[in-house]
Motif scaffolding. Sequence first.
Motif, mmCIF file in Angstrom:
data_model
loop_
_atom_site.group_PDB
_atom_site.id
_atom_site.type_symbol
_atom_site.label_atom_id
_atom_site.label_comp_id
_atom_site.label_asym_id
_atom_site.label_seq_id
_atom_site.Cartn_x
_atom_site.Cartn_y
_atom_site.Cartn_z
ATOM 1 N N GLU A 189 19.562 -9.308 10.719
ATOM 2 C CA GLU A 189 20.629 -8.894 11.619
ATOM 3 C C GLU A 189 20.228 -7.696 12.468
ATOM 4 N N TYR A 190 19.572 -6.737 11.855
ATOM 5 C CA TYR A 190 19.197 -5.501 12.533
ATOM 6 C C TYR A 190 17.704 -5.242 12.378
ATOM 7 N N THR A 191 17.127 -4.563 13.352
ATOM 8 C CA THR A 191 15.733 -4.142 13.233
ATOM 9 C C THR A 191 15.662 -2.943 12.303
ATOM 10 N N ASN A 192 14.454 -2.612 11.857
ATOM 11 C CA ASN A 192 14.282 -1.417 11.029
ATOM 12 C C ASN A 192 14.770 -0.170 11.762
ATOM 13 N N GLU A 193 14.505 -0.110 13.062
ATOM 14 C CA GLU A 193 14.922 1.045 13.854
ATOM 15 C C GLU A 193 16.441 1.162 13.890
ATOM 16 N N LYS A 239 14.561 11.301 9.025
ATOM 17 C CA LYS A 239 14.087 10.503 10.158
ATOM 18 C C LYS A 239 12.560 10.465 10.197
ATOM 19 N N THR A 240 11.929 11.623 10.108
ATOM 20 C CA THR A 240 10.471 11.702 10.159
ATOM 21 C C THR A 240 9.833 10.953 8.999
ATOM 22 N N THR A 241 10.330 11.210 7.812
ATOM 23 C CA THR A 241 9.768 10.605 6.599
ATOM 24 C C THR A 241 9.924 9.087 6.609
ATOM 25 N N LEU A 242 11.112 8.622 6.934
ATOM 26 C CA LEU A 242 11.362 7.181 6.908
ATOM 27 C C LEU A 242 10.639 6.448 8.036
ATOM 28 N N LYS A 243 10.541 7.072 9.212
ATOM 29 C CA LYS A 243 9.795 6.437 10.312
ATOM 30 C C LYS A 243 8.334 6.231 9.920
ATOM 31 N N LYS A 244 7.729 7.248 9.293
ATOM 32 C CA LYS A 244 6.334 7.123 8.851
ATOM 33 C C LYS A 244 6.195 6.002 7.841
ATOM 34 N N MET A 245 7.125 5.931 6.908
ATOM 35 C CA MET A 245 7.064 4.890 5.885
ATOM 36 C C MET A 245 7.210 3.507 6.506
ATOM 37 N N LEU A 290 4.338 0.635 6.229
ATOM 38 C CA LEU A 290 4.569 -0.596 5.472
ATOM 39 C C LEU A 290 4.626 -1.833 6.366
ATOM 40 N N ALA A 291 5.138 -1.691 7.568
ATOM 41 C CA ALA A 291 5.246 -2.817 8.511
ATOM 42 C C ALA A 291 5.924 -4.030 7.881
ATOM 43 N N VAL A 292 6.994 -3.778 7.144
ATOM 44 C CA VAL A 292 7.792 -4.820 6.496
ATOM 45 C C VAL A 292 9.247 -4.545 6.852
ATOM 46 N N HIS A 293 10.013 -5.597 7.119
ATOM 47 C CA HIS A 293 11.430 -5.373 7.388
ATOM 48 C C HIS A 293 12.088 -4.818 6.130
ATOM 49 N N VAL A 294 12.999 -3.885 6.322
ATOM 50 C CA VAL A 294 13.660 -3.212 5.200
ATOM 51 C C VAL A 294 14.242 -4.209 4.204
ATOM 52 N N THR A 295 14.815 -5.295 4.694
ATOM 53 C CA THR A 295 15.441 -6.266 3.795
ATOM 54 C C THR A 295 14.421 -7.046 2.964
ATOM 55 N N HIS A 296 13.140 -6.896 3.298
ATOM 56 C CA HIS A 296 12.100 -7.595 2.546
ATOM 57 C C HIS A 296 11.258 -6.644 1.694
ATOM 58 N N MET A 297 11.594 -5.368 1.718
ATOM 59 C CA MET A 297 10.841 -4.392 0.921
ATOM 60 C C MET A 297 11.164 -4.551 -0.550
ATOM 61 N N THR A 298 10.133 -4.356 -1.341
ATOM 62 C CA THR A 298 10.299 -4.418 -2.784
ATOM 63 C C THR A 298 9.931 -3.063 -3.376
ATOM 64 N N THR A 299 10.221 -2.911 -4.637
ATOM 65 C CA THR A 299 9.825 -1.700 -5.345
ATOM 66 C C THR A 299 8.316 -1.537 -5.289
ATOM 67 N N GLU A 359 3.448 1.411 -3.770
ATOM 68 C CA GLU A 359 2.154 1.454 -3.081
ATOM 69 C C GLU A 359 2.161 2.538 -2.007
ATOM 70 N N TYR A 360 3.247 2.610 -1.243
ATOM 71 C CA TYR A 360 3.349 3.620 -0.194
ATOM 72 C C TYR A 360 3.308 5.027 -0.784
ATOM 73 N N LEU A 361 4.086 5.253 -1.833
ATOM 74 C CA LEU A 361 4.128 6.589 -2.443
ATOM 75 C C LEU A 361 2.792 6.967 -3.060
#
Length: 125
Positions: free
Chosen positions: A49-53, A77-83, A87-96, A101-103
Amino acid sequence: MKKQIIMRIEQEMLGILDNAQLERLHYVLEHCMWNVEITADEDLMFQNEYTNEELLSKFLAAKKVEGCSEKTIKYYKTTLKKMLEKLAVHVTHMTTDHLREYLSEYQRMNQCSKVNIGAVKKWSD
């Protein structure tokens, strides 16, 4: 495909269920779908429905309404934009696993202590 459906259901229930209820829902969905095969009809697959942005913007607006300081909102904003970029994954498809891996990579690249990562990790659990 099963994992995507389970994730979508869990995403839809985020605002309604607490963490313990979400864990139980995950267990029930995994159990009920254990021996089920699901195939995708490419023409009928749901669209995000919505983009990550857009989701980030909605999150930041919610934090502003909740009374977070401008400094805190800027940090989010800064932290989440970098993440999201990394990750280059839509938020709705992110997993733990994506977040772990990112952390892990963030900790290695920035030489952060486990205490710093722990504060961020609490947000992702």
